[in-house]
Write a protein that holds these residues in place. Structure first.
Motif, short mmCIF file in Angstrom:
data_model
loop_
_atom_site.label_atom_id
_atom_site.label_comp_id
_atom_site.label_asym_id
_atom_site.label_seq_id
_atom_site.Cartn_x
_atom_site.Cartn_y
_atom_site.Cartn_z
N LEU A 846 72.85 -40.87 138.65
CA LEU A 846 71.42 -40.95 138.35
C LEU A 846 71.07 -42.28 137.69
CD1 LEU A 846 68.78 -39.38 138.53
CD2 LEU A 846 69.28 -38.40 136.30
N LEU A 847 71.96 -42.78 136.84
CA LEU A 847 71.72 -44.10 136.23
C LEU A 847 71.71 -45.20 137.28
CD1 LEU A 847 73.82 -43.99 132.94
CD2 LEU A 847 71.35 -44.17 133.14
N GLN A 848 72.63 -45.15 138.23
CA GLN A 848 72.65 -46.14 139.30
C GLN A 848 71.36 -46.09 140.12
OE1 GLN A 848 76.15 -45.51 141.63
NE2 GLN A 848 77.56 -45.95 139.97
N THR A 849 70.92 -44.89 140.45
CA THR A 849 69.69 -44.75 141.22
C THR A 849 68.49 -45.27 140.42
OG1 THR A 849 70.64 -42.79 142.25
CG2 THR A 849 68.27 -43.13 142.50
N LEU A 872 57.75 -52.39 128.50
CA LEU A 872 58.87 -53.30 128.32
C LEU A 872 59.63 -52.99 127.03
CD1 LEU A 872 57.37 -56.74 129.41
CD2 LEU A 872 59.05 -55.37 130.64
N ALA A 873 58.88 -52.66 125.96
CA ALA A 873 59.54 -52.35 124.69
C ALA A 873 60.37 -51.08 124.77
CB ALA A 873 58.48 -52.21 123.59
N THR A 874 60.07 -50.21 125.74
CA THR A 874 60.85 -48.98 125.91
C THR A 874 61.99 -49.15 126.90
OG1 THR A 874 58.83 -47.71 125.46
CG2 THR A 874 60.68 -46.53 126.47
N THR A 875 61.73 -49.86 127.98
CA THR A 875 62.70 -49.93 129.08
C THR A 875 63.78 -50.97 128.85
OG1 THR A 875 60.92 -49.25 130.57
CG2 THR A 875 62.91 -50.16 131.57
N VAL A 876 63.39 -52.17 128.36
CA VAL A 876 64.37 -53.24 128.20
C VAL A 876 65.50 -52.83 127.24
CG1 VAL A 876 64.70 -55.60 127.35
CG2 VAL A 876 62.76 -55.06 128.82
N PRO A 877 65.22 -52.23 126.09
CA PRO A 877 66.34 -51.80 125.23
C PRO A 877 67.27 -50.79 125.89
CG PRO A 877 64.32 -51.86 123.96
CD PRO A 877 63.93 -52.05 125.39
N LEU A 878 66.72 -49.93 126.76
CA LEU A 878 67.58 -48.97 127.45
C LEU A 878 68.58 -49.67 128.37
CD1 LEU A 878 64.95 -46.21 128.40
CD2 LEU A 878 66.74 -46.05 126.67
N VAL A 879 68.09 -50.64 129.14
CA VAL A 879 68.98 -51.36 130.06
C VAL A 879 69.98 -52.22 129.27
CG1 VAL A 879 69.07 -52.97 132.00
CG2 VAL A 879 67.17 -51.36 131.81
N VAL A 880 69.50 -52.86 128.20
CA VAL A 880 70.38 -53.71 127.40
C VAL A 880 71.46 -52.88 126.72
CG1 VAL A 880 70.45 -55.22 125.38
CG2 VAL A 880 68.65 -55.50 127.08
N ALA A 881 71.08 -51.73 126.19
CA ALA A 881 72.07 -50.86 125.54
C ALA A 881 73.11 -50.37 126.53
CB ALA A 881 71.37 -49.68 124.87
N LEU A 882 72.67 -50.09 127.76
CA LEU A 882 73.62 -49.66 128.78
C LEU A 882 74.55 -50.80 129.17
CD1 LEU A 882 74.49 -47.41 130.69
CD2 LEU A 882 72.81 -48.24 132.33
N ALA A 883 74.01 -52.02 129.24
CA ALA A 883 74.85 -53.18 129.59
C ALA A 883 75.91 -53.45 128.51
CB ALA A 883 73.98 -54.42 129.79
N LYS A 884 75.55 -53.18 127.25
CA LYS A 884 76.50 -53.40 126.16
C LYS A 884 77.43 -52.22 125.94
CE LYS A 884 73.48 -56.59 123.63
NZ LYS A 884 72.77 -56.86 122.37
N SER A 914 81.93 -48.56 134.53
CA SER A 914 82.59 -48.55 135.83
C SER A 914 82.13 -49.75 136.64
CB SER A 914 82.25 -47.25 136.58
OG SER A 914 80.85 -47.17 136.81
N PRO A 915 82.93 -50.22 137.62
CA PRO A 915 82.54 -51.41 138.39
C PRO A 915 81.21 -51.26 139.09
CG PRO A 915 84.86 -50.92 138.72
CD PRO A 915 84.30 -49.78 137.92
N SER A 916 80.95 -50.07 139.68
CA SER A 916 79.68 -49.89 140.38
C SER A 916 78.50 -49.88 139.40
CB SER A 916 79.71 -48.57 141.16
OG SER A 916 79.97 -47.47 140.28
N LEU A 917 78.68 -49.23 138.24
CA LEU A 917 77.60 -49.20 137.25
C LEU A 917 77.38 -50.59 136.67
CD1 LEU A 917 75.62 -47.28 135.92
CD2 LEU A 917 77.30 -46.84 134.15
N ARG A 918 78.45 -51.36 136.51
CA ARG A 918 78.31 -52.72 136.01
C ARG A 918 77.49 -53.58 136.97
NH1 ARG A 918 83.70 -54.91 135.96
NH2 ARG A 918 84.12 -52.99 134.82
N ALA A 924 69.76 -55.04 137.53
CA ALA A 924 68.55 -54.65 136.78
C ALA A 924 68.20 -55.69 135.72
CB ALA A 924 68.77 -53.28 136.14
N LEU A 925 69.20 -56.25 135.05
CA LEU A 925 68.93 -57.29 134.05
C LEU A 925 68.29 -58.52 134.68
CD1 LEU A 925 72.20 -57.12 131.90
CD2 LEU A 925 69.90 -56.41 131.19
#
Length: 1011
Positions: A846-849, A872-884, A914-918, A924-925
């Protein structure tokens, strides 16, 4: 430069090379790539100058081309589309791949004049730098070499002192290009330092001390082989072969070291040979022996196919080399060491056999090698054994007639090996037959035993909870059943009669029925094979089992078996046992007829029960049952015998006019199908026959509006039932494509329709829209998109996570098709759904989708205009936290959205993902970084923006870009982020032009001049 012509590029060579020389100090790999592209454009090696598609000769091509089969298919609709999609079309595709039976009579394998097997010739072309020759005259190299020589010399000198893998690869690639253009190597490396470094690298590779050596092997040996043909004579082909042999003996992986080293040798000695002579023949024999040592691998089989094509010009050499390759193959088959773990590798094996001289082939030798192993160690060896057997069946179909096959197999005991491992335990099979049994009977028992062992192995694998089942085994079994169907439909008449006489064991039928929930198509192919051998009773038993089950797989099998019976020329009445209504003999006939009138006639057993009763009764009392329920049945296999029986009763018995008038409304809809029955009923009812309607269409298949309405209502009801209970959303999506826009809108609004069907509808609607020549979207795409947007708007928040997969297809359709732009409410709902999906941390899929939806949504203009700071204030931190790799909430993140995104781009996604999630996270970034509100901050080099500091002004940035390290970071981030539109590109280009026009500091200039 990939699409530029030589005449356009040649005017700016000097200017471009000056740019590349300057940028080489900042980005050497990028500068070399630009030089390579410039050479491709100058000498006709880019895409604009090539008139044929470019493929690699070392990758096995697809076994067949679906588009060629689709062009030859008739335009008229099929009466049984489900059977065609599941059985007829796969069989036709396989026969199309095998090119059908040969147009000439078969020859004995002992005849030296036997034609080769029909096969698809692979293209003997490869990568541009490997195969494609320059189209411009070679003399034109002298006009430009002066511009390239300074940079190339500096690159060659830098090669021994760099550890960058990318720079080493592109340097070798550039030298290969220049050698192909007949540039003298001594002009580029007068001291031979580059060659010494290359030979040293190859020596270190043999010792296994070079990191990422597998990525350098193709470039190194490609360079050495081309250098061997240079006039400098610094390296010879025997020396290159000796180096290649050392790499093969080093113990490295064959796929990553030995085969890439052998490919340039095969290309230059067999595919594109130079001068003929005894020396060339000796070199070919040496390379052939090296290939035969590693024949277990499919890529080596592909190389050997080109070797055989080279020797096919001489019948004597072709026969000798085919015998050598066949002997090595048979040894590998006996050891079960052939790596046949994919459909492509099996196609490569067949192509290798088809390239051999037919006089060298022997099915007897192939079967003897297969049967040397009495026990197969696990499902992997069973897959390899079955793949070889499928190849043998293909050779039987394409080359050997039935009489020749039996004479070769007469002295062999056909036994099926057992399968024993920690996962499965299936005993083999040795049928106890008399010595005087016909060879066809022995072969029939062997083929049935292979089916049993394979099915039982798959069933035991399916019951395991620990080890993963073998995914290739069902594919091989399906291929095996299709090959048998093709054999029995062709010239193997004795084998078909033998299978008819031995009959299919009940245990085998039960095993296939047990496979139905997981693989219903395998069961369908099995029953099709049984029909070819006269096993109609097996099909009738399967119909009874499937009609009593509510499982979606059994319903699919049931809907395929009914038309399959009619396609095979079998009437349902022929399969009804005479004891079907023995249990009802004590029941009164009138009561029984009344019960049957209220039965569910979608069940074939009920239909056959009613037909059997009407045939036994044969009186006027059964006419209402026949005319009201059976004659109007949609399946002709049921309605046709019912209409014939009703016509005989009306002709032989006395039917009152009142009963005829009562039956007439039910028969009016079947007038076009059974006009004689309708006219007889009208005559008995004293009703004059109406005049035939005047139709504006002269088409012979034109139906009346009444028949169309009845058929359409039944079809819509069946489609609705299929969508509610189907086992496959993919199948439902293709059925719904036949409906109109209004019918689709009404059906998709039904709350009983599963939500998962929306994804199949949107994806198939997009596929049909892209394949059609019309500019308007398909009705299926329009209706499903409208329904999806309605559900998103009604959710009023993050919404249902199951709506994200169809949303991904909708966003893709918005990008590639001319769909109406989304309104403001739809844009808000889409952004809210994406944010809600990013919060679902418990599902990786679901995260990949969600991140794919985010990347596609940010590329649409209407969605970009609907993005605000709050989102942006809600979505960007979610993607950044997932990347970290952290679980930080959006409200606890430090810094603004742009600074958080800048930090995430500076540090790549963590390896804990995982490689695919990375990969999805990185995409997305980058999509977020291209937004106008975040783009400027994301391009700032990390040296100028520390955590917690403010972004520098434009003047400070321009002044800082004069520093080499800052400029290098800026160019790296610019190339990584890219741009969203023309405005962003022009703004960045003008900024770089301003930096270039400013005079550099004195110390930088002195340092550059000193270098």
């Amino acid at each position: 430069m990939e699409v530029a012509l030589a005449a356009d590029v040649s005017k700016h060579v000097e200017e471009l090379m000056s740019y590349f020389t300057i940028t080489f100090t900042v980005d050497p790999s990028g500068a070399l790539l630009c030089v390579q592209q410039l050479l491709n454009a100058l000498f006709g090696m880019n895409a604009a100058a090539q008139h044929t598609p470019i493929h690699s000769p070392y990758l096995s091509s697809l076994p067949f081309e679906l588009h060629s089969l689709q062009r030859a298919s008739p335009l008229s609709p099929s009466p049984h589309p489900l059977v065609d999609a599941t059985l007829s079309q796969p069989l036709a595709v396989m026969e199309h791949w095998l090119d059908g039976p040969p147009p000439h009579p078969h020859h004995s394998p002992s005849s030296h004049k036997s034609p080769s097997l029909p096969r698809k010739q692979p293209m003997l072309s490869g990568r541009r730098a490997l195969v494609v020759k320059p189209v411009n005259p070679v003399s034109s190299v002298k006009d430009y070499i002066a511009h390239f020589e300074p940079l190339v010399v500096s690159v060659v000198k830098r090669f021994p002192h760099t550890s960058s893998l990318l720079l080493q690869q592109r340097t070798l690639f550039l030298l290969v290009q220049l050698l192909q253009l007949k540039v003298r190597y001594e002009l580029l490396d007068c001291n031979h330092t580059f060659l010494d470094s290359v030979l040293k690298l190859v020596g270190l590779m043999e010792s296994g001390v070079v990191r990422d050596g597998e990525d350098l092997v193709p470039f190194l040996f490609q360079f050495l082989v081309l250098l061997a043909y240079d006039n400098s004579q610094l390296v010879s082909i025997p020396e290159v072969m000796q180096r290649c042999d050392g790499v093969m003996a080093s113990g490295h992986s064959v796929d990553t070291f030995a085969i890439p080293a052998l490919q340039p040798l095969v290309l230059n000695l067999f595919v594109r040979p130079g001068k003929e002579g005894s020396e060339l023949e000796t070199q070919r024999e040496v390379v052939l022996s090296m290939l035969l040592r590693v024949i277990d691998h499919s890529r080596v089989m592909s190389l050997l196919t080109h070797v055989l094509d080279c020797f096919s010009r001489s019948s004597q050499h072709w026969h000798r080399v085919s015998g050598q390759i066949l002997a090595s193959l048979l040894n590998a088959v006996a050891r079960l060491s052939l790596v046949l773990d994919s459909a492509e590798s099996m196609a490569t094996l067949y192509h290798l056999f088809s390239a051999m001289d037919p006089s060298a082939l022997s099915v007897k030798a192939l079967f003897v090698s297969m049967l040397k192993q009495p026990v197969l160690e696990g499902p992997r060896q069973l897959c390899r054994w079955l793949a070889v057997l499928n190849t043998a069946l293909t050779l039987m179909r394409s080359l050997f007639p039935e009489s020749t096959l039996y004479s070769e197999l007469s002295s062999i005991t056909l036994t099926v090996p057992a399968v024993k491992s920690e996962e499965v335990d299936v005993h083999g099979d040795t049928p106890h037959l008399h010595d005087d049994e016909a060879p066809s009977t022995r072969l029939a028992w062997f083929l049935l035993s292979v089916m049993r062992v394979t099915v039982e192995t798959q069933l035991q694998l399916k019951c395991l909870s620990g080890p993963h089942p073998q995914p290739l085994l069902p594919h091989l079994l399906g291929r095996y059943l299709l090959l048998l169907s093709s054999l029995l439909s062709g010239e193997y008449e004795n084998l078909r009669m033998a299978l008819t006489s031995v009959s299919f064991p009940l245990s085998l039928t039960s095993a296939f029925l047990s496979l139905t929930p997981s693989y219903p198509l395998l069961t369908l192919h099995y029953y099709h094979l049984s029909l070819l051998t006269g096993g109609r009773s097996l099909v009738f038993s399967a119909l009874q089992v499937c009609s009593a089950s509510q499982a979606p797989s059994h319903r699919l099998l049931y809907h395929c078996l009914l038309p399959l019976l009619s396609c095979s020329g079998t009437s349902l009445m022929d399969t009804v046992p005479t004891t079907l209504i023995d249990r009802d003999r004590t029941t009164e006939k009138d009561t029984l007829i009344e019960q049957l009138m209220n039965s569910d006639f979608s069940n074939p057993v009920a239909c056959m029960h009613a037909l059997q009763l009407a045939r036994d009764e044969g009186s006027v009392r059964v006419l209402p049952l026949l005319c009201r329920r059976l004659v109007t049945h949609p399946f002709s296999s049921i309605s046709s015998p019912a209409a014939s029986l009703a016509g005989r009763i009306m002709a032989d018995k006395k039917v009152s006019s009142d009963l005829a008038r009562e039956l007439l409304p039910f028969l009016s809809g079947a007038g076009n199908r059974y006009p004689e029955l309708l006219s007889t009923t009208q005559r008995l009812a004293d009703v004059p026959s109406p005049a035939p309607p005047q139709s504006s269409s002269s088409h012979p298949l034109q139906f009346t509006s009444q028949v169309q309405a009845v058929t359409r209502l039944w079809f819509l009801a069946e489609v609705h039932d299929l969508c509610r209970n189907s086992c496959s959303d993919w199948l439902c999506g293709r059925v719904l494509a036949r409906l109109s826009l209004s019918e689709l809108s009404d059906l998709l609004q039904n709350p009983d329709i599963p939500k998962g069907l929306l994804e199949a509808c949107v994806s198939h609607g997009l596929e049909v829209s892209l394949s059609s020549s019309s500019q308007t979207p398909h009705p299926l795409l329009q209706a499903s998109s409208a329904r999806l947007l309605d559900q998103l708007v009604q959710s009023q928040g993050p919404g249902d996570p199951s709506l994200l997969p169809p949303l991904l297809w909708l966003l893709l359709a918005q990008e590639v098709l001319s769909l109406p732009p989304l309104n403001e409410a739809a844009v808000s709902s889409v952004l809210a759904a994406i944010t809600g999906g990013l919060q679902q941390r418990d599902s990786t899929l679901l995260l990949q989708t969600s991140m794919d939806c985010l990347s596609l949504a940010l590329s649409l203009r209407e969605i970009q205009s609907g993005i605000d700071d709050a989102w942006l204030a809600t979505t960007v931190p979610l993607v950044v936290a997932l990347a970290k790799g952290s679980t930080a909430e959006a409200g606890k993140a430090d810094g603004s959205s742009s600074q958080q995104l800048h930090s995430a781009l500076t540090h790549s996604p963590t390896h804990s993902l995982s490689p695919s999630l990375r990969l999805h996270t990185g995409t997305a970034l980058l999509s977020l970084a291209r937004l106008p509100s975040l783009h400027a901050t994301c391009l700032i080099p990390p040296l100028l923006l520390s955590p917690g500091s403010q972004s520098p002004s434009e003047q400070v940035l321009d002044q800082a870009l004069l520093e080499g390290e800052v400029l290098q970071q800026y160019m790296a981030r610019s190339n990584t982020v890219g741009w969203l539109d023309r405005a962003q590109f022009e703004e960045r280009w003008m900024q770089l032009l301003g930096v270039v026009n400013q005079p550099p500091p004195a110390e930088v200039l002195c340092r550059y001049l000193g270098q």
